[in-house]
Design a protein around this motif. Structure first.
Motif, PDB file in Angstrom:
ATOM      1  N   ILE A 305       0.925  -1.215  -0.004  1.00  0.00           N
ATOM      2  CA  ILE A 305       0.011   0.036  -0.075  1.00  0.00           C
ATOM      3  C   ILE A 305       0.851   1.222   0.033  1.00  0.00           C
ATOM      4  O   ILE A 305       0.538   2.099  -0.903  1.00  0.00           O
ATOM      5  N   ALA A 306       1.864   1.225   0.917  1.00  0.00           N
ATOM      6  CA  ALA A 306       2.582   2.505   0.913  1.00  0.00           C
ATOM      7  C   ALA A 306       3.614   2.633  -0.497  1.00  0.00           C
ATOM      8  O   ALA A 306       3.783   3.877  -1.060  1.00  0.00           O
ATOM      9  N   GLN A 307       3.791   1.535  -0.970  1.00  0.00           N
ATOM     10  CA  GLN A 307       4.617   1.498  -2.445  1.00  0.00           C
ATOM     11  C   GLN A 307       3.815   2.067  -3.333  1.00  0.00           C
ATOM     12  O   GLN A 307       4.222   2.861  -4.209  1.00  0.00           O
ATOM     13  N   VAL A 308       2.730   1.680  -3.804  1.00  0.00           N
ATOM     14  CA  VAL A 308       1.606   2.291  -4.524  1.00  0.00           C
ATOM     15  C   VAL A 308       1.141   3.566  -4.271  1.00  0.00           C
ATOM     16  O   VAL A 308       1.266   4.469  -5.396  1.00  0.00           O
ATOM     17  N   LYS A 309       1.107   4.078  -3.076  1.00  0.00           N
ATOM     18  CA  LYS A 309       0.844   5.544  -2.817  1.00  0.00           C
ATOM     19  C   LYS A 309       1.907   6.263  -3.225  1.00  0.00           C
ATOM     20  O   LYS A 309       1.947   7.409  -3.825  1.00  0.00           O
ATOM     21  N   ALA A 310       3.134   5.785  -2.908  1.00  0.00           N
ATOM     22  CA  ALA A 310       4.310   6.727  -3.307  1.00  0.00           C
ATOM     23  C   ALA A 310       4.686   6.762  -4.792  1.00  0.00           C
ATOM     24  O   ALA A 310       5.120   7.822  -5.204  1.00  0.00           O
ATOM     25  N   THR A 311       4.562   5.549  -5.602  1.00  0.00           N
ATOM     26  CA  THR A 311       5.137   5.439  -7.118  1.00  0.00           C
ATOM     27  C   THR A 311       4.124   4.883  -7.899  1.00  0.00           C
ATOM     28  O   THR A 311       4.326   4.552  -8.879  1.00  0.00           O
ATOM     29  N   GLY A 312       2.799   5.012  -7.554  1.00  0.00           N
ATOM     30  CA  GLY A 312       1.748   4.318  -8.245  1.00  0.00           C
ATOM     31  C   GLY A 312       1.497   4.977  -9.499  1.00  0.00           C
ATOM     32  O   GLY A 312       0.953   4.329 -10.509  1.00  0.00           O
ATOM     33  N   THR A 313       1.945   6.176  -9.888  1.00  0.00           N
ATOM     34  CA  THR A 313       1.549   7.000 -10.939  1.00  0.00           C
ATOM     35  C   THR A 313       2.746   6.837 -12.084  1.00  0.00           C
ATOM     36  O   THR A 313       2.683   7.393 -12.891  1.00  0.00           O
ATOM     37  N   LEU A 314       3.816   6.205 -11.487  1.00  0.00           N
ATOM     38  CA  LEU A 314       5.011   6.135 -12.406  1.00  0.00           C
ATOM     39  C   LEU A 314       4.972   5.018 -13.173  1.00  0.00           C
ATOM     40  O   LEU A 314       4.338   3.761 -12.924  1.00  0.00           O
ATOM     41  N   THR A 315       5.815   4.799 -14.302  1.00  0.00           N
ATOM     42  CA  THR A 315       5.765   3.587 -14.946  1.00  0.00           C
ATOM     43  C   THR A 315       6.834   2.525 -14.625  1.00  0.00           C
ATOM     44  O   THR A 315       7.691   2.905 -13.932  1.00  0.00           O
ATOM     45  N   GLY A 316       6.446   1.524 -14.914  1.00  0.00           N
ATOM     46  CA  GLY A 316       7.474   0.380 -14.519  1.00  0.00           C
ATOM     47  C   GLY A 316       6.759  -0.779 -13.616  1.00  0.00           C
ATOM     48  O   GLY A 316       7.426  -1.525 -13.225  1.00  0.00           O
ATOM     49  N   TRP A 317       5.312  -0.571 -13.245  1.00  0.00           N
ATOM     50  CA  TRP A 317       4.847  -1.526 -12.724  1.00  0.00           C
ATOM     51  C   TRP A 317       4.113  -2.621 -13.666  1.00  0.00           C
ATOM     52  O   TRP A 317       4.080  -2.552 -14.547  1.00  0.00           O
ATOM     53  N   GLN A 318       4.557  -3.938 -13.148  1.00  0.00           N
ATOM     54  CA  GLN A 318       4.402  -5.213 -14.072  1.00  0.00           C
ATOM     55  C   GLN A 318       4.290  -6.341 -13.244  1.00  0.00           C
ATOM     56  O   GLN A 318       5.047  -6.462 -12.117  1.00  0.00           O
ATOM     57  N   ILE A 319       3.823  -7.271 -13.398  1.00  0.00           N
ATOM     58  CA  ILE A 319       3.518  -8.761 -13.008  1.00  0.00           C
ATOM     59  C   ILE A 319       4.074  -9.513 -13.831  1.00  0.00           C
ATOM     60  O   ILE A 319       3.843  -9.505 -14.933  1.00  0.00           O
ATOM     61  N   PHE A 320       5.166 -10.507 -13.647  1.00  0.00           N
ATOM     62  CA  PHE A 320       5.740 -11.285 -14.340  1.00  0.00           C
ATOM     63  C   PHE A 320       5.976 -12.603 -13.690  1.00  0.00           C
ATOM     64  O   PHE A 320       6.296 -12.540 -12.593  1.00  0.00           O
ATOM     65  N   VAL A 321       5.501 -13.649 -14.331  1.00  0.00           N
ATOM     66  CA  VAL A 321       5.499 -15.276 -13.659  1.00  0.00           C
ATOM     67  C   VAL A 321       6.636 -15.770 -14.460  1.00  0.00           C
ATOM     68  O   VAL A 321       6.565 -15.893 -15.751  1.00  0.00           O
ATOM     69  N   SER A 322       7.531 -16.050 -13.620  1.00  0.00           N
ATOM     70  CA  SER A 322       8.657 -16.921 -14.276  1.00  0.00           C
ATOM     71  C   SER A 322       8.519 -18.105 -14.827  1.00  0.00           C
ATOM     72  O   SER A 322       7.575 -18.883 -14.802  1.00  0.00           O
ATOM     73  N   PRO A 323       9.178 -18.506 -15.871  1.00  0.00           N
ATOM     74  CA  PRO A 323       8.781 -19.669 -16.958  1.00  0.00           C
ATOM     75  C   PRO A 323       9.002 -20.908 -16.292  1.00  0.00           C
ATOM     76  O   PRO A 323       7.707 -21.603 -16.523  1.00  0.00           O
ATOM     77  N   ASP A 324       9.478 -21.150 -15.001  1.00  0.00           N
ATOM     78  CA  ASP A 324       9.218 -22.442 -14.230  1.00  0.00           C
ATOM     79  C   ASP A 324       8.227 -22.267 -13.239  1.00  0.00           C
ATOM     80  O   ASP A 324       7.941 -23.214 -12.609  1.00  0.00           O
ATOM     81  N   GLY A 325       7.405 -21.008 -13.293  1.00  0.00           N
ATOM     82  CA  GLY A 325       6.437 -20.846 -12.224  1.00  0.00           C
ATOM     83  C   GLY A 325       6.825 -20.825 -10.669  1.00  0.00           C
ATOM     84  O   GLY A 325       5.672 -20.932  -9.937  1.00  0.00           O
ATOM     85  N   ASP A 326       8.020 -20.705 -10.368  1.00  0.00           N
ATOM     86  CA  ASP A 326       8.288 -20.627  -8.812  1.00  0.00           C
ATOM     87  C   ASP A 326       8.122 -19.304  -8.399  1.00  0.00           C
ATOM     88  O   ASP A 326       8.698 -19.246  -7.127  1.00  0.00           O
ATOM     89  N   LYS A 327       8.226 -18.396  -9.395  1.00  0.00           N
ATOM     90  CA  LYS A 327       8.322 -16.986  -8.767  1.00  0.00           C
ATOM     91  C   LYS A 327       7.377 -16.209  -9.470  1.00  0.00           C
ATOM     92  O   LYS A 327       7.241 -16.252 -10.536  1.00  0.00           O
ATOM     93  N   VAL A 328       6.588 -15.236  -8.805  1.00  0.00           N
ATOM     94  CA  VAL A 328       5.784 -14.046  -9.350  1.00  0.00           C
ATOM     95  C   VAL A 328       6.486 -12.875  -8.865  1.00  0.00           C
ATOM     96  O   VAL A 328       6.459 -12.653  -7.770  1.00  0.00           O
ATOM     97  N   ILE A 329       6.751 -12.092  -9.942  1.00  0.00           N
ATOM     98  CA  ILE A 329       7.871 -10.909  -9.655  1.00  0.00           C
ATOM     99  C   ILE A 329       6.822  -9.684  -9.775  1.00  0.00           C
ATOM    100  O   ILE A 329       6.106  -9.569 -10.806  1.00  0.00           O
ATOM    101  N   PHE A 330       6.780  -8.996  -9.084  1.00  0.00           N
ATOM    102  CA  PHE A 330       5.838  -7.728  -8.960  1.00  0.00           C
ATOM    103  C   PHE A 330       6.981  -6.705  -9.019  1.00  0.00           C
ATOM    104  O   PHE A 330       7.262  -5.961  -7.988  1.00  0.00           O
ATOM    105  N   ASN A 331       7.065  -6.156 -10.215  1.00  0.00           N
ATOM    106  CA  ASN A 331       8.067  -4.929 -10.461  1.00  0.00           C
ATOM    107  C   ASN A 331       7.488  -3.549  -9.870  1.00  0.00           C
ATOM    108  O   ASN A 331       6.402  -3.294 -10.522  1.00  0.00           O
ATOM    109  N   TYR A 332       8.292  -2.556  -9.404  1.00  0.00           N
ATOM    110  CA  TYR A 332       7.567  -1.405  -9.106  1.00  0.00           C
ATOM    111  C   TYR A 332       8.787  -0.297  -9.059  1.00  0.00           C
ATOM    112  O   TYR A 332      10.118  -0.641  -8.954  1.00  0.00           O
ATOM    113  N   PRO A 333       8.608   0.895  -9.496  1.00  0.00           N
ATOM    114  CA  PRO A 333       9.646   1.990  -9.344  1.00  0.00           C
ATOM    115  C   PRO A 333       9.724   2.292  -8.106  1.00  0.00           C
ATOM    116  O   PRO A 333       8.694   2.503  -7.305  1.00  0.00           O
ATOM    117  N   THR A 334      11.057   2.612  -7.858  1.00  0.00           N
ATOM    118  CA  THR A 334      11.134   3.123  -6.198  1.00  0.00           C
ATOM    119  C   THR A 334      11.027   4.621  -6.195  1.00  0.00           C
ATOM    120  O   THR A 334      11.002   5.261  -5.141  1.00  0.00           O
TER     121      THR A 334
END
Length: 515
Positions: A305-334
């Motif tokens: 919640i704090a991160q979305v409030k701080a940088t939610g309007t910037l580009t770079g947010w993305q959800i990526f599921v690794s090819p082997d399915g063992d990681k779900v990566i939630f990318n965010y701008p700092t």
């Protein structure tokens, strides 16, 4: 007659082994009530079933993709033809799977484009002033698209494939466009207005397919996600026919206004919102309040919640599921220039951590491996034990542990972490008591070999004894002399040469009475 307790019973020392914090990062619970297998800090360590392991590093794979940010990274996968494609900020589409950037299409307004695999083609929809185009494995071709409301096709910014049809949308209104015939990616497309159905307004910014069990087997449903948080769910395959029916309208917290802020995970769809990372299946089953509690990010709710409030309007947010399915990566701008971090989820054990110092503004995959686009026209491959030759720095602070007795004061005499590596593991560690802030735990490094404890000479918190080192397991016992009700351990490592895992920690302490 009363007798004094034997000396050995009056000053008994207890020992306890605590497993690594495989429960992952926890920023939801009170520090005083956190499970002992959780962590207050877990940076660049990834939790698994039996241990936590330093994340993979990355190596430079390709350069020359323009001179600015690499903004789009897509795998073209049609039969035996697999290619890695990238678009740089210079508005050029490059083929890069050989490690060299080869220009394939120029003249794009910028590097942002959404894509989908459809009928042996990769369909690209640029984000500004360009018509959609296709890639067939050797060349790119602009599409001839006529929209029924006479809007210009270069206003389209998003695309989704659902039951043999493409659905285009602009992201700036409540409409989508569909073809009258299946297996068609260009030609005439008809507008479908959703503004007559929705009640909360907003623009259509995401389209996804969600798979649910309807009681007579699973079915794919079309989910239209509005910037207001309203979700319209439809069944059927042809928007022009009566079999295309509204299943329901649902409400989630306002999503991050980014088309890449959602992704398919199994049969479900995960959406980045102001209240956390939410599975749409939870929305269909319950109301907005209940859905918040069902967010997969609930354990790191405050952090998200704090991160979305701080940088939610910037580009770079993305959800990526690794090819082997063992990681779900939630990318965010700092918020810093060209700086991004990642909230990372292990879907098998439902545990979280944070990856830092991975400069990824877009993620992609190719041939079963993970890649990311970065600044200066570079793409990196996730692999190895270093960050392009630099150290990977890991930091863990375990939950505070009362060792089964919250009422009694204790003198913690020593702690012995157990780490696993390919060779001798060099690490720093320290102990704090009674909810001392994690950032203040002293982990000042010392030299193990020259600081082995000598009887009647060693001072607490500066010397080590009973060391085990070498390939496999490394154990270091440190005299700490900390007094309190509870204790937490902090470990820091920095390496560019090996994979390191934290397995467990062994404490010795002398229990006292209530104070």
């Amino acid at each position: 007659m009363l007798q004094a307790l034997p000396q050995s019973r009056r000053f008994a020392v207890k020992a306890a082994a605590v497993p690594a914090p495989v429960g992952g990062l926890n920023s939801r619970d009170s520090i005083d009530a956190m499970p002992p297998t959780d962590a207050i800090v877990m940076s660049n360590f990834f939790p698994s079933v039996e241990k936590v392991t330093l994340r993979d590093g990355f190596t430079q794979f390709c350069t020359g993709i323009g001179t600015g940010d690499v903004e789009t990274l897509v795998e073209h996968n049609a039969g035996a033809n697999r290619q890695l494609l990238a678009i740089g900020s210079d508005g050029v589409l490059y083929q890069i799977d050989t490690g060299s950037a080869v220009s394939k299409k120029t003249g794009l307004a910028n590097g942002r484009a959404e894509s989908v695999e459809f009928n042996g083609l990769t369909i690209f929809v640029p984000s500004g002033a360009n018509v959609p185009f296709s890639w067939n494995g050797s060349s790119a071709s602009d599409l001839s698209i006529t929209l029924s409301d006479s809007a210009n096709a270069n206003t389209l910014t998003g695309v989704h494939a659902y039951k043999n049809r493409l659905y285009y949308f602009t992201g700036t209104d409540q409409n989508f466009y569909y073809s009258a015939t299946v297996d068609t990616h260009q030609g005439n497309f008809t507008k479908f207005p959703t503004g007559l159905v929705g009640t909360f307004g907003g623009n259509l910014i995401m389209i996804q397919t969600i798979t649910i069990d309807g009681g007579e087997g699973v079915d794919d449903l079309l989910a239209l996600i509005m910037s207001s948080g309203e979700v319209l769910v439809y069944s059927g395959s042809d928007p022009s026919s009566s079999n295309f029916a509204l299943v329901g309208t649902f409400r989630i917290a306002e999503p991050v206004n980014e088309k890449r802020a959602c992704a398919k995970l199994g049969g479900d769809v995960i959406v980045m919102t102001k209240e956390g990372y939410l599975p749409l299946s939870a929305v269909i089953r319950q109301d907005n309040v209940g859905a918040k509690a069902a967010a997969i990010s609930e354990k790191i709710r405050g952090t998200v919640i704090a991160q979305v409030k701080a940088t939610g309007t910037l580009t770079g947010w993305q959800i990526f599921v690794s090819p082997d399915g063992d990681k779900v990566i939630f990318n965010y701008p700092t918020g810093e220039t060209d700086a991004y971090n990642q909230h990372v989820f292990n879907p098998i054990i439902r545990a979280w951590c944070v990856f830092e110092n991975v400069p990824a503004n877009v993620w992609g995959q190719f041939n079963g491996d993970t890649y990311f686009g970065s600044a200066s026209g570079k793409v990196f491959k996730v692999t190895g034990d270093s960050d392009n030759g630099e150290n990977i720095v890991g930091d863990i602070v375990t939950a505070y542990n009362y060792f089964g007795d919250r009422a009694s004061f204790k003198r913690f005499s020593s702690v012995q972490p157990m780490l696993e590596g390919d060779t001798d593991v060099v690490f720093s560690f320290g102990v704090a008591t009674d909810q001392k802030p994690a950032s203040t735990i002293d982990v000042s490094p010392v030299t193990f070999a020259s600081n082995l404890a000598a009887w009647d000479t060693a001072t607490y918190d500066d010397f080590f004894y009973a060391d085990t080192s070498g390939a496999g397991i490394t154990k270091r016992r440190k005299a700490v002399n900390r007094v309190g009700y509870s204790a937490a351990l902090r470990i820091k490592v920095a390496t560019s040469t090996q994979t390191i895992s934290f397995i467990s920690a062994h404490y010795t302490f002398q229990p006292g009475g209530p104070v």
